[in-house]
Enzyme design. Structure first.
Site, PDB file in Angstrom:
ATOM      1  CG  PHE A  16      -1.647   0.832   1.637  1.00 55.84           C
ATOM      2  CD1 PHE A  16      -1.896   2.347   0.062  1.00 55.84           C
ATOM      3  CD2 PHE A  16      -1.372   1.767   2.602  1.00 55.84           C
ATOM      4  CE1 PHE A  16      -2.766   3.089   1.345  1.00 55.84           C
ATOM      5  CE2 PHE A  16      -1.854   3.007   3.207  1.00 55.84           C
ATOM      6  CZ  PHE A  16      -2.777   3.963   2.696  1.00 55.84           C
ATOM      7  CB  ILE A  17       3.407   2.906   2.703  1.00 56.07           C
ATOM      8  CG1 ILE A  17       1.844   3.186   3.056  1.00 56.07           C
ATOM      9  CG2 ILE A  17       4.167   3.812   2.553  1.00 56.07           C
ATOM     10  CD1 ILE A  17       2.366   3.020   4.830  1.00 56.07           C
ATOM     11  N   GLY A  41       1.770  -7.413  -0.847  1.00 51.62           N
ATOM     12  CA  GLY A  41       0.867  -6.458  -1.923  1.00 51.62           C
ATOM     13  C   GLY A  41       0.972  -7.380  -2.745  1.00 51.62           C
ATOM     14  CG  LEU A  81       8.064   1.098   3.590  1.00 50.61           C
ATOM     15  CD1 LEU A  81       9.532   1.594   2.479  1.00 50.61           C
ATOM     16  CD2 LEU A  81       7.159   2.274   2.710  1.00 50.61           C
ATOM     17  CE1 TYR A 154       4.508  -4.793  11.845  1.00 49.60           C
ATOM     18  CE2 TYR A 154       3.529  -3.671  13.605  1.00 49.60           C
ATOM     19  CZ  TYR A 154       4.067  -4.069  12.032  1.00 49.60           C
ATOM     20  OH  TYR A 154       4.226  -2.992  11.238  1.00 49.60           O
ATOM     21  CE  LYS A 158       8.142  -3.004  10.671  1.00 52.00           C
ATOM     22  NZ  LYS A 158       9.548  -2.731   9.621  1.00 52.00           N
TER      23      LYS A 158
END
Ligand code: UDP
Length: 349
Positions: A16-17, A41, A81, A154, A158
């Site tokens: 998306f981004i 994706g 990303l 998550y 990160k």
């Protein structure tokens, strides 16, 4: 600006981004290559970009060392990303999340190091954990939940990514910039992975009740994807940003209950003006339903009461601030999803 001769690599570029970032950079004249394994994706996110002569895409995992090495050797800047994202995915597939996020980022940093490419690392507001000192500031202490709750895998994965990237910077001199994305919304986002706005909009367009989890008093700030892209590019262009962490998010806070009402109001308004294609189902009396958390999520899931960024740092370094307010952001995604639904429902769709 980034030097126009700089060659750009976007990992997760079909997401998306990533796809919005690729589009904006291509429109500005940069040669852009993306790598995406199409796990979350989609090729349809980048299909409209294939006519750009300086666009290339590789369908592969960033953990393929030979491929990543070649791509890193052919670029000057990497926007990383690629990640396992979305609450549903994380709760359902913790092994995949941990492996993808940690090993993937290491693979990207290692390849970048060989060719001294600058790396912009996408992180997430999840790293603030249960933080109740709102708004969240980049150097805040964090409290995350126990390892027995998948959700926190998550955030922890990160955080490791951030530590690793900063370590590559401090120890080996690699130029890295970390940006923590807060809730981001826009075209090409679907409700498939649980994100609230596309879900509410899809529900409203189908005349289904909007599903507010809990009492709806929890709040979020929603950033238009094009503002997120401008923030990421501004950080890439900012020499002083290297070695630092930045929040990227909107500051207009809205409760989830109010968000549901707003989505209904905007959809009604567009319908009354004839701006939305008709949907064949009848009207539903219950416009909004409250779903208890135990029914909405797996056992032990903890929702965050408020997620609000402090964006002073990015503003001071780059002058960036969001250009779209919440109504504009919502109207854009309503138009996108209405068009998508129209195409899917039409006889040829
Ligand atoms: N949410 C909701 N109904 C839905 C999906 C989500 O009420 O159908 C709530 C969710 O519990 C959370 C908020 O909306 O409080 C934002 O959820 P999302 O997954 O979009 O973002 P995050 O919680 O990761 O900030």
């Amino acid at each position: 600006m980034i030097d126009l001769h700089q060659r750009v690599l976007i990992t997760g570029g079909a997401g998306f981004i990533g796809s919005h970032l690729a589009e904006t950079l291509l429109q500005s004249g940069y040669p852009v290559t993306i790598i995406d394994d199409l796990s979350t994706g989609k090729f349809e996110n980048i299909e409209h970009l294939v006519h750009y002569p300086h666009f290339r895409f590789t369908i592969d995992t960033i953990n393929n060392e030979i491929v990543m090495d070649r791509l890193a050797s052919e670029c000057d800047i990497i926007f990383h990303l690629a990640a396992a994202v979305g609450v549903m995915l994380i709760v359902e597939k913790p092994v995949h999340t941990i492996k993808t996020n940690i090993m993937g980022t290491e693979a990207v940093l290692k390849a970048a190091m060989r060719y001294r490419a600058k790396v912009l690392i996408a992180s997430t507001s999840e790293v603030y954990g249960k933080g109740n000192r709102v708004p969240f500031q980049e150097d805040d202490d964090v409290v995350i939940g126990p390892t027995s709750r998948n959700r926190w895998a998550y955030a922890a994965s990160k955080m490791v990514d951030e530590f690793l990237a900063l370590a590559y910077h401090h120890e080996k001199g690699l130029p890295v910039v970390i940006f923590r994305l807060f809730n981001t919304v826009g075209a090409r986002q679907t409700g498939q992975y649980g994100m609230v706005i596309p879900r509410f909009v899809q529900q409203a367009l189908r005349n289904e009740p909007l599903t507010v989890y809990g009492d709806g008093k929890q709040s979020r700030c929603f950033l238009h994807v094009s503002d997120a892209v401008q923030a990421i590019i501004a950080l890439a262009n900012c020499r002083e940003a290297v070695g630092k962490v930045f929040n990227v998010g909107a500051t207009e806070e809205v409760s989830i209950q109010r968000l549901a009402e707003l989505v209904l109001e905007l959809v009604e308004e567009k319908r009354s003006k004839g701006q939305l294609p008709k949907f064949p189902l009848g009207d539903n009396d219950r416009k909004i339903v409250n779903i208890p958390y135990e029914k909405a999520y797996a056992v032990g899931f903890e929702d965050l009461a408020r997620r609000v960024p402090n964006t002073d740092r990015i503003n001071q370094y780059t002058g960036w601030e969001p250009k779209h307010n919440l109504n504009e952001t919502l109207n854009d995604i309503i138009d996108f999803l209405a068009e998508k639904q129209h195409v899917e429902n039409s006889p040829a769709g």
